[in-house]
Design a protein around this motif. Structure first.
Motif, mmCIF file in Angstrom:
data_model
loop_
_atom_site.group_PDB
_atom_site.id
_atom_site.type_symbol
_atom_site.label_atom_id
_atom_site.label_comp_id
_atom_site.label_asym_id
_atom_site.label_seq_id
_atom_site.Cartn_x
_atom_site.Cartn_y
_atom_site.Cartn_z
ATOM 1 N N PRO A 1 0.604 -1.110 0.153
ATOM 2 C CA PRO A 1 0.317 0.167 -0.132
ATOM 3 C C PRO A 1 0.759 1.170 0.102
ATOM 4 N N GLY A 2 0.288 2.108 -0.565
ATOM 5 C CA GLY A 2 0.914 3.444 -0.571
ATOM 6 C C GLY A 2 0.079 4.971 -1.505
ATOM 7 N N ALA A 3 0.550 6.033 -1.702
ATOM 8 C CA ALA A 3 0.307 6.564 -2.164
ATOM 9 C C ALA A 3 0.435 6.681 -3.794
ATOM 10 N N ILE A 4 1.574 6.282 -3.665
ATOM 11 C CA ILE A 4 1.938 6.044 -5.486
ATOM 12 C C ILE A 4 1.959 4.247 -5.484
ATOM 13 N N ASN A 5 0.832 3.727 -4.632
ATOM 14 C CA ASN A 5 0.087 1.724 -5.536
ATOM 15 C C ASN A 5 -0.535 2.357 -6.420
ATOM 16 N N SER A 6 -0.654 1.263 -7.304
ATOM 17 C CA SER A 6 -1.320 1.743 -9.047
ATOM 18 C C SER A 6 -2.429 2.284 -8.541
ATOM 19 N N LEU A 7 -2.645 1.355 -7.114
ATOM 20 C CA LEU A 7 -4.129 1.633 -7.219
ATOM 21 C C LEU A 7 -4.813 2.647 -6.323
ATOM 22 N N GLY A 8 -3.715 3.577 -6.114
ATOM 23 C CA GLY A 8 -3.585 4.577 -5.399
ATOM 24 C C GLY A 8 -4.165 4.798 -3.765
ATOM 25 N N GLN A 9 -4.796 5.427 -3.103
ATOM 26 C CA GLN A 9 -5.159 5.349 -1.615
ATOM 27 C C GLN A 9 -6.279 4.527 -1.346
ATOM 28 N N ILE A 10 -7.107 4.353 -2.186
ATOM 29 C CA ILE A 10 -9.146 4.231 -2.340
ATOM 30 C C ILE A 10 -9.077 2.819 -3.295
ATOM 31 N N ARG A 11 -10.130 2.108 -3.140
ATOM 32 C CA ARG A 11 -10.327 0.886 -3.769
ATOM 33 C C ARG A 11 -11.967 1.474 -3.408
ATOM 34 N N ILE A 12 -12.744 1.274 -4.690
ATOM 35 C CA ILE A 12 -13.494 0.577 -4.422
ATOM 36 C C ILE A 12 -14.569 -0.745 -4.871
ATOM 37 N N ASP A 13 -14.922 -1.727 -3.349
ATOM 38 C CA ASP A 13 -15.036 -2.664 -3.963
ATOM 39 C C ASP A 13 -16.561 -3.277 -4.411
ATOM 40 N N MET A 14 -16.277 -3.694 -5.736
ATOM 41 C CA MET A 14 -17.907 -3.755 -6.009
ATOM 42 C C MET A 14 -17.987 -5.669 -6.934
ATOM 43 N N PRO A 15 -18.661 -6.175 -6.295
ATOM 44 C CA PRO A 15 -18.219 -7.695 -6.682
ATOM 45 C C PRO A 15 -18.795 -7.534 -8.269
ATOM 46 N N ASN A 16 -17.979 -8.428 -9.346
ATOM 47 C CA ASN A 16 -18.394 -8.885 -10.166
ATOM 48 C C ASN A 16 -17.882 -9.462 -10.549
ATOM 49 N N LYS A 17 -18.720 -10.295 -11.781
ATOM 50 C CA LYS A 17 -17.377 -11.434 -12.492
ATOM 51 C C LYS A 17 -16.377 -11.207 -13.255
ATOM 52 N N HIS A 18 -16.837 -9.596 -14.100
ATOM 53 C CA HIS A 18 -15.303 -9.482 -14.535
ATOM 54 C C HIS A 18 -14.135 -8.745 -13.478
ATOM 55 N N ALA A 19 -14.164 -8.909 -12.427
ATOM 56 C CA ALA A 19 -13.142 -8.821 -11.715
ATOM 57 C C ALA A 19 -12.309 -6.931 -11.858
ATOM 58 N N VAL A 20 -13.584 -6.119 -11.579
ATOM 59 C CA VAL A 20 -13.514 -4.624 -12.121
ATOM 60 C C VAL A 20 -13.728 -3.853 -11.062
ATOM 61 N N TYR A 21 -13.484 -3.067 -10.845
ATOM 62 C CA TYR A 21 -13.897 -1.914 -9.778
ATOM 63 C C TYR A 21 -13.449 -0.625 -10.110
ATOM 64 N N MET A 22 -13.567 0.331 -9.043
ATOM 65 C CA MET A 22 -13.292 2.068 -8.894
ATOM 66 C C MET A 22 -12.380 2.511 -7.977
ATOM 67 N N HIS A 23 -11.623 3.214 -8.323
ATOM 68 C CA HIS A 23 -10.338 3.141 -7.717
ATOM 69 C C HIS A 23 -9.240 4.522 -8.133
ATOM 70 N N ASP A 24 -9.084 5.020 -7.052
ATOM 71 C CA ASP A 24 -7.932 6.140 -6.904
ATOM 72 C C ASP A 24 -6.063 4.977 -8.265
ATOM 73 N N THR A 25 -5.831 6.772 -8.301
ATOM 74 C CA THR A 25 -4.724 5.792 -9.363
ATOM 75 C C THR A 25 -3.351 7.256 -8.768
ATOM 76 N N PRO A 26 -2.077 6.566 -9.014
ATOM 77 C CA PRO A 26 -1.469 7.759 -8.675
ATOM 78 C C PRO A 26 -1.160 8.950 -9.875
ATOM 79 N N LYS A 27 -1.615 8.418 -10.932
ATOM 80 C CA LYS A 27 -1.149 8.966 -12.364
ATOM 81 C C LYS A 27 -2.305 9.927 -12.706
ATOM 82 N N LYS A 28 -2.329 10.901 -11.451
ATOM 83 C CA LYS A 28 -3.607 12.146 -11.729
ATOM 84 C C LYS A 28 -3.880 13.023 -12.097
ATOM 85 N N GLN A 29 -1.713 13.376 -13.782
ATOM 86 C CA GLN A 29 -2.150 14.581 -14.154
ATOM 87 C C GLN A 29 -3.173 13.721 -15.864
#
Length: 461
Positions: free
Chosen positions: A320-348
């Motif tokens: 974990p960390g501010a520049i983790n590829s998921l950033g600092q927050i992940r939004i869990d939404m179980p689904n068959k595709h294993a996709v979700y919403m999340h933060d990113t260190p690439k905010k530009q």
């Protein structure tokens, strides 16, 4: 309320189809005055995580002293519409069908005029091209019909251009430049096809609208937090690349993960990790990526033969960390595709107009504000979750998984044309090419290979 009954109306969609739909418009144009070039992305270096497991139990903050939360300067984010009407509600299907009928009639009566390539028009300009612009905007109702003639570009015409730009997700400059010109010159028949195809994609939906729900329209690259029929907040987003598209999903947001880990997808182990380690044996340590065997035991990278592909048989997990590829927050939404919403260190990337850079997941700007909205009604140890409480918990650097007391419905949709309850008809670029008629049956889509946390097993291609 669901779209279940809408299936009975599907027969109407066949009537909306024209015998020849023509060719779709080209890929979206370069952003007006903004570069959409995508920078090369690499895995960032991040601090080591705390040891020990995690509980799926709400926590207000970590135990022990925590440094005061320092507010970082916000990264630039592109401006998007804050129209309070949601992209998706219980009436979107029928409203979009009605709009498709309207555009079919426009196409059958000759469509609308187009402007020459390279046209640039702004307030104060005069000439015959201004009159063509007036006729074009009047054809869709952005300009009153009684103002459809005249050769002067005045304030009223600038407002009409802004209305057109708002409906197409374009910067509302009130002037006609490259991207606006491209949208103006899309034929009415193509717009009809977009509306028809979008309605068809909604026809099978069984989405349950609650008092609060979340909508992600993939072509809009935007996330809408909807409350009591209005958009409480619309967030800039980044969706999947053309070759790794974000899927259509209907599920529920069940949890917010603070300071998540990131499990490297197999595809990136092959394409990125292995080549990097071959060049730099200390790469994993620099990137704070651990290798775990099937029992969850950490493995020394030096014991692996990096001249082979054997690393794909292990789990590679970034701390974990501010520049983790998921950033600092992940939004869990179980689904068959294993996709979700999340933060990113690439905010530009949020400052770009064209935002299709992910591997299928949706990255959200101002994600802490989004998390605060999702967590309303969910209590931690210190009471209701607030933005300040979220910031404090993130500053602790401890992984925390917060279950929502009441999961929220979330829908990822692919609407390139849709109509809202007020009669406004909106269009977006068909980035994934789903509206284009195809002679051959669609092949089975590939499994989406997406970033994951320790709680989600990544799909393997």
């Amino acid at each position: 309320m669901t779209y279940g009954n809408a299936k009975r109306l599907c027969f109407g969609l066949a009537l909306l189809s024209c015998s020849s739909l023509g060719s779709s418009s080209g890929a979206f144009a370069a952003a007006e005055n903004i570069s959409s070039a995508t920078p090369v992305q690499t895995l960032p270096s991040i601090p080591a995580p705390p040891t020990g497991g995690t509980n799926l139990r709400p926590k207000a903050a970590a135990i022990g002293p925590v440094k005061p939360v320092e507010k970082a300067a916000p990264a630039p984010v592109v401006s998007i519409s804050q129209d309070p009407r949601p992209t998706l509600d219980a009436s979107t299907f029928i409203n979009t069908m009605r709009a498709a009928w309207t555009y079919k009639r426009i196409a059958e009566t000759g469509g609308w005029p187009s402007l020459p390539a390279g046209t640039v028009l702004k307030t104060g300009d005069k000439g015959p091209l201004v009159e063509i612009l007036r006729q074009r905007l009047a054809s869709e109702g952005d300009l009153s019909a009684d103002l459809g003639t005249g050769t002067s570009f005045d304030a009223e015409l600038a407002n009409a251009v802004r209305r057109f730009q708002a409906r197409h997700g374009l910067p509302e400059s009130g002037a006609v430049r490259a991207r606006t010109l491209e949208a103006l010159n899309v034929p009415a028949l193509t717009r009809h096809r977009q509306l028809t195809a979008s309605a068809q994609r909604l026809a099978g939906s069984t989405f349950s609208f609650g008092e609060r729900y979340v909508v992600v329209n993939i072509p809009s690259t935007a996330v809408e937090a909807v409350e009591r029929g209005q958009v409480a907040r619309r967030f800039v987003a980044i969706a999947g690349k053309v070759d790794r598209p974000s899927p259509v999903v209907e599920t529920r947001v069940t949890a917010v993960n603070l300071n998540p880990t990131w499990t490297v997808p197999v595809s990136l182990i092959k394409k990125d990790i292995i080549p990097h380690v071959r060049k730099d044996p200390g790469y994993l340590e620099k990137m704070k990526i651990r290798i775990l065997d099937a029992k969850g035991q950490e493995v020394d990278p030096k014991t692996l033969d990096w001249s082979t592909q054997n690393a794909v048989n292990y789990t590679l997990r970034q701390d974990p960390g501010a520049i983790n590829s998921l950033g600092q927050i992940r939004i869990d939404m179980p689904n068959k595709h294993a996709v979700y919403m999340h933060d990113t260190p690439k905010k530009q990337l949020f400052a770009q107009d064209a935002r299709f850079h992910s591997s299928g997941c949706v990255r959200v700007a101002d994600v802490a504000d989004f998390a605060e909205w999702l967590l309303r009604g969910t209590n931690g140890q210190g009471g209701p979750w607030t933005r300040e409480g979220i910031d404090t918990a993130i500053a602790s650097a401890t992984r925390q998984d917060i279950r929502l007391d009441k999961p929220l419905p979330v829908a990822w949709v692919y609407l390139t044309g849709y109509a809202t309850a007020d009669g406004a008809v909106h269009f977006r670029d068909d980035v994934y090419g789903l509206d284009t008629p195809r002679g051959d049956p669609l092949s089975e889509p590939q499994v989406v290979d997406v970033p994951a946390t320790a709680s989600i097993k990544p799909k393997r291609l």
